[in-house]
Design a protein around this motif. Structure first.
Motif, mmCIF file in Angstrom:
data_model
loop_
_atom_site.group_PDB
_atom_site.id
_atom_site.type_symbol
_atom_site.label_atom_id
_atom_site.label_comp_id
_atom_site.label_asym_id
_atom_site.label_seq_id
_atom_site.Cartn_x
_atom_site.Cartn_y
_atom_site.Cartn_z
ATOM 1 N N LEU A 117 -25.566 117.552 -16.804
ATOM 2 C CA LEU A 117 -26.498 118.569 -16.407
ATOM 3 C C LEU A 117 -25.593 119.750 -16.024
ATOM 4 C CD1 LEU A 117 -29.057 116.571 -14.346
ATOM 5 C CD2 LEU A 117 -29.419 117.461 -16.522
ATOM 6 N N ASP A 118 -26.172 120.738 -15.529
ATOM 7 C CA ASP A 118 -25.298 121.982 -14.866
ATOM 8 C C ASP A 118 -26.126 122.280 -13.583
ATOM 9 O OD1 ASP A 118 -27.617 123.606 -15.601
ATOM 10 O OD2 ASP A 118 -26.772 124.258 -17.178
ATOM 11 N N GLY A 119 -25.643 123.626 -13.163
ATOM 12 C CA GLY A 119 -25.757 124.024 -11.893
ATOM 13 C C GLY A 119 -27.364 124.207 -11.739
ATOM 14 N N ALA A 120 -27.952 124.468 -12.733
ATOM 15 C CA ALA A 120 -29.506 124.999 -12.882
ATOM 16 C C ALA A 120 -30.210 123.728 -12.348
ATOM 17 C CB ALA A 120 -29.843 125.402 -14.241
ATOM 18 N N SER A 121 -29.982 122.720 -12.362
ATOM 19 C CA SER A 121 -30.495 121.491 -11.755
ATOM 20 C C SER A 121 -30.704 121.279 -10.398
ATOM 21 C CB SER A 121 -29.986 119.961 -12.546
ATOM 22 O OG SER A 121 -28.611 119.919 -11.930
ATOM 23 N N MET A 122 -29.491 122.226 -9.699
ATOM 24 C CA MET A 122 -29.571 122.214 -8.200
ATOM 25 C C MET A 122 -30.356 123.324 -7.703
ATOM 26 S SD MET A 122 -28.083 119.141 -7.528
ATOM 27 C CE MET A 122 -27.503 119.369 -5.842
ATOM 28 N N LEU A 123 -30.728 124.213 -8.454
ATOM 29 C CA LEU A 123 -31.251 125.516 -7.880
ATOM 30 C C LEU A 123 -32.751 125.263 -6.974
ATOM 31 C CD1 LEU A 123 -31.138 128.187 -10.815
ATOM 32 C CD2 LEU A 123 -29.971 127.905 -8.499
ATOM 33 N N PRO A 124 -33.445 124.227 -7.243
ATOM 34 C CA PRO A 124 -34.613 124.076 -6.182
ATOM 35 C C PRO A 124 -33.928 123.670 -4.774
ATOM 36 C CG PRO A 124 -35.155 122.703 -8.313
ATOM 37 C CD PRO A 124 -33.418 123.374 -8.428
ATOM 38 N N TRP A 125 -32.868 122.868 -4.871
ATOM 39 C CA TRP A 125 -32.526 122.706 -3.535
ATOM 40 C C TRP A 125 -31.717 123.875 -2.853
ATOM 41 C CZ3 TRP A 125 -33.340 118.162 -1.108
ATOM 42 C CH2 TRP A 125 -33.749 117.184 -1.933
ATOM 43 N N ALA A 126 -30.990 124.738 -3.777
ATOM 44 C CA ALA A 126 -30.316 125.915 -3.234
ATOM 45 C C ALA A 126 -31.228 126.717 -2.511
ATOM 46 C CB ALA A 126 -29.274 126.391 -4.152
ATOM 47 N N LEU A 127 -32.439 126.893 -3.340
ATOM 48 C CA LEU A 127 -33.470 127.841 -2.931
ATOM 49 C C LEU A 127 -34.113 127.354 -1.702
ATOM 50 C CD1 LEU A 127 -34.736 128.650 -6.550
ATOM 51 C CD2 LEU A 127 -33.512 130.356 -5.112
ATOM 52 N N ALA A 128 -34.480 126.101 -1.806
ATOM 53 C CA ALA A 128 -34.959 125.675 -0.433
ATOM 54 C C ALA A 128 -34.337 125.699 0.840
ATOM 55 C CB ALA A 128 -35.274 124.091 -0.607
ATOM 56 N N LEU A 129 -33.065 125.539 0.591
ATOM 57 C CA LEU A 129 -32.154 125.603 1.937
ATOM 58 C C LEU A 129 -31.661 126.946 2.127
ATOM 59 C CD1 LEU A 129 -31.956 122.683 1.527
ATOM 60 C CD2 LEU A 129 -29.593 122.679 2.178
ATOM 61 N N GLY A 130 -31.940 127.762 1.137
ATOM 62 C CA GLY A 130 -31.696 129.394 1.252
ATOM 63 C C GLY A 130 -32.868 129.984 2.239
ATOM 64 N N GLN A 131 -34.030 129.360 2.182
ATOM 65 C CA GLN A 131 -35.157 129.726 2.945
ATOM 66 C C GLN A 131 -34.701 129.327 4.178
ATOM 67 O OE1 GLN A 131 -38.424 129.853 -0.506
ATOM 68 N NE2 GLN A 131 -38.722 128.381 1.112
ATOM 69 N N GLU A 132 -33.795 128.384 4.668
ATOM 70 C CA GLU A 132 -33.361 128.126 5.943
ATOM 71 C C GLU A 132 -32.165 128.632 6.447
ATOM 72 O OE1 GLU A 132 -35.343 126.346 7.975
ATOM 73 O OE2 GLU A 132 -36.675 125.664 6.701
ATOM 74 N N GLY A 133 -31.602 129.702 5.527
ATOM 75 C CA GLY A 133 -30.647 130.314 6.225
ATOM 76 C C GLY A 133 -29.029 129.950 5.485
ATOM 77 N N TYR A 134 -29.066 128.962 4.409
ATOM 78 C CA TYR A 134 -27.932 128.620 4.158
ATOM 79 C C TYR A 134 -27.509 129.235 2.816
ATOM 80 C CZ TYR A 134 -27.936 125.119 7.536
ATOM 81 O OH TYR A 134 -27.959 124.621 9.001
ATOM 82 N N ARG A 135 -26.303 130.233 2.690
ATOM 83 C CA ARG A 135 -26.001 130.399 1.436
ATOM 84 C C ARG A 135 -25.519 129.356 0.512
ATOM 85 N NH1 ARG A 135 -21.298 135.140 0.530
ATOM 86 N NH2 ARG A 135 -23.188 136.146 0.593
ATOM 87 N N GLY A 136 -26.042 129.561 -0.891
ATOM 88 C CA GLY A 136 -25.718 128.331 -1.828
ATOM 89 C C GLY A 136 -24.541 128.872 -2.848
ATOM 90 N N LEU A 137 -23.639 127.953 -3.081
ATOM 91 C CA LEU A 137 -22.744 128.149 -4.092
ATOM 92 C C LEU A 137 -22.971 126.912 -5.086
ATOM 93 C CD1 LEU A 137 -19.721 129.071 -2.094
ATOM 94 C CD2 LEU A 137 -21.213 130.612 -2.978
ATOM 95 N N VAL A 138 -23.561 127.368 -6.281
ATOM 96 C CA VAL A 138 -24.277 126.274 -7.028
ATOM 97 C C VAL A 138 -23.357 126.259 -8.391
ATOM 98 C CG1 VAL A 138 -26.105 125.721 -8.447
ATOM 99 C CG2 VAL A 138 -26.509 126.892 -6.315
#
Length: 364
Positions: A117-138
């Motif tokens: 796969l690639d990083g796009a598959s992890m975007l749902p997690w990164a966006l969800a945790l981004g809503q809790e204040g966590y910067r994501g490096l995908v």
């Protein structure tokens, strides 16, 4: 976004069939096919609308690593997962994502995706945790997505890349607050190895469905692809054809041949000792119905003093990786314990909301 089991399995099988006409199974193991099964139409436009940034860095070994930056913001995203006896559906609804509300960063999470796969598959997690204040490096791992081709390491060489990136990101201020590594399957193994190598810099690791041993992981994934039940006729045809071609002895030989190509003994790539000796708080999450990486492997890892284990009774290798609706909030709570209290607490899961109304992962 609504990927399903049949779509993913059929695409990977088709890719293996297409490639084996001109290459061997060992070649496919050494250089996994890249599937876009978890991408959606208009992906690039969607990512731009979400104000995600595509960046690249070069490691000391000359590997170019592509990654997305997901800044912390409330984008109003909602997540829903549903299943029945034969199918499952995962969706995230966009809400007001074009008008995100910026949030102060309370930490940084590096996301590492699964095999092929690639990083796009992890975007749902990164966006969800981004809503809790966590910067994501995908991250797109080497050999995947926007990263350059380089010899696969089944978690080892990938961990070297991540360690190199961590040092660069620390130096330029990209990493803000406590750092966490979040990986799925192949990416989870890389996360475990990387955290061990820079332990003082990493507050915690979230590892969903890692393989304990690379050779066993490859064997399990191939067996899963060849024998996965499906009501999809093309998938059944493809898997039947491949079972005729690859018996257990042929698969074992291909694993050994792939290891020689990579200069890496896949039987020796194993996270068991690393997990047992780790000083980094690690949440290991595994689906009880996982046929690609059997749950027995996860249970065998669960004795480490810094490891917290959660087993999902109704999930498998694919569904465990997309349970944002259920797992995002308890994972965030667990991360808060580490950062705020300095305590490696248990990962407490609420009741599985598998068939329910959409769950908004935000408490602001």
């Amino acid at each position: 976004m609504s990927p399903g089991r049949c779509t993913y399995v059929t695409m990977l099988l088709a890719c293996i069939v297409a490639c084996t006409g001109c290459t061997t199974l060992a070649d496919r193991i050494a250089e996994p096919p890249h599937s876009t099964a978890l991408r959606v139409c208009g992906q690039n436009d969607f990512e731009r609308a979400l104000q995600l940034r595509q960046e690249q860095l070069r490691t000391r070994d000359g590997v170019t690593i592509g990654y997305r930056v997901v800044d912390p913001a409330d984008r109003g995203l909602q997540y829903r997962f549903e299943r029945d006896s034969e199918h499952w559906t995962f969706k995230f609804d966009s809400g007001d994502y074009r008008s995100p509300i910026p949030l102060p960063a309370r930490g940084t999470v590096i996301y590492l995706h699964g095999w092929s796969l690639d990083g796009a598959s992890m975007l749902p997690w990164a966006l969800a945790l981004g809503q809790e204040g966590y910067r994501g490096l995908v991250v797109d791992l080497r050999n995947h997505g926007h990263s350059s081709r380089a010899p696969a390491g089944y978690g080892t060489r990938e961990a070297d890349d991540i360690v190199d990136l961590i040092h660069q990101w620390r130096a330029d201020g990209t990493i803000q607050g406590p750092l966490y590594l979040f990986g799925v399957s192949y990416g989870a193994v890389a996360a475990v190895f990387a955290a061990n190598r820079v332990a003082p810099m990493v507050a915690g690791v979230i590892a969903i469905a890692p393989y304990a041993n690379a050779a066993d992981g490859v064997r399990g994934m191939i067996d899963f692809l060849l024998n996965a039940p499906s009501s999809n006729l093309p998938a059944r045809w493809v898997s039947t054809a491949l079972r005729w071609r690859y018996d257990a002895a042929a698969i074992d030989q291909a694993i050994d041949d792939a290891g020689r190509q990579l200069g890496l003994d896949l039987h020796q790539v194993d996270i068991t000792a690393t997990v047992a000796a780790s000083s980094v708080c690690t949440a290991l999450i595994h689906g009880r119905n996982d046929r690609a990486i059997p749950v027995a492997q996860a249970r065998g890892l669960a004795g480490g003093p810094m490891l917290r284990y959660a087993e999902l009774p109704d999930d498998d290798h694919l569904t465990a990786a997309v349970r944002v609706d259920w797992l995002a909030t308890p994972i965030v709570d667990w991360m808060h314990q580490i950062a705020d209290v300095g305590h490696c607490g248990d990962l407490a899961l609420p009741e599985d909301p598998a068939i329910s109304n959409p769950t908004r992962v935000s408490r602001h």
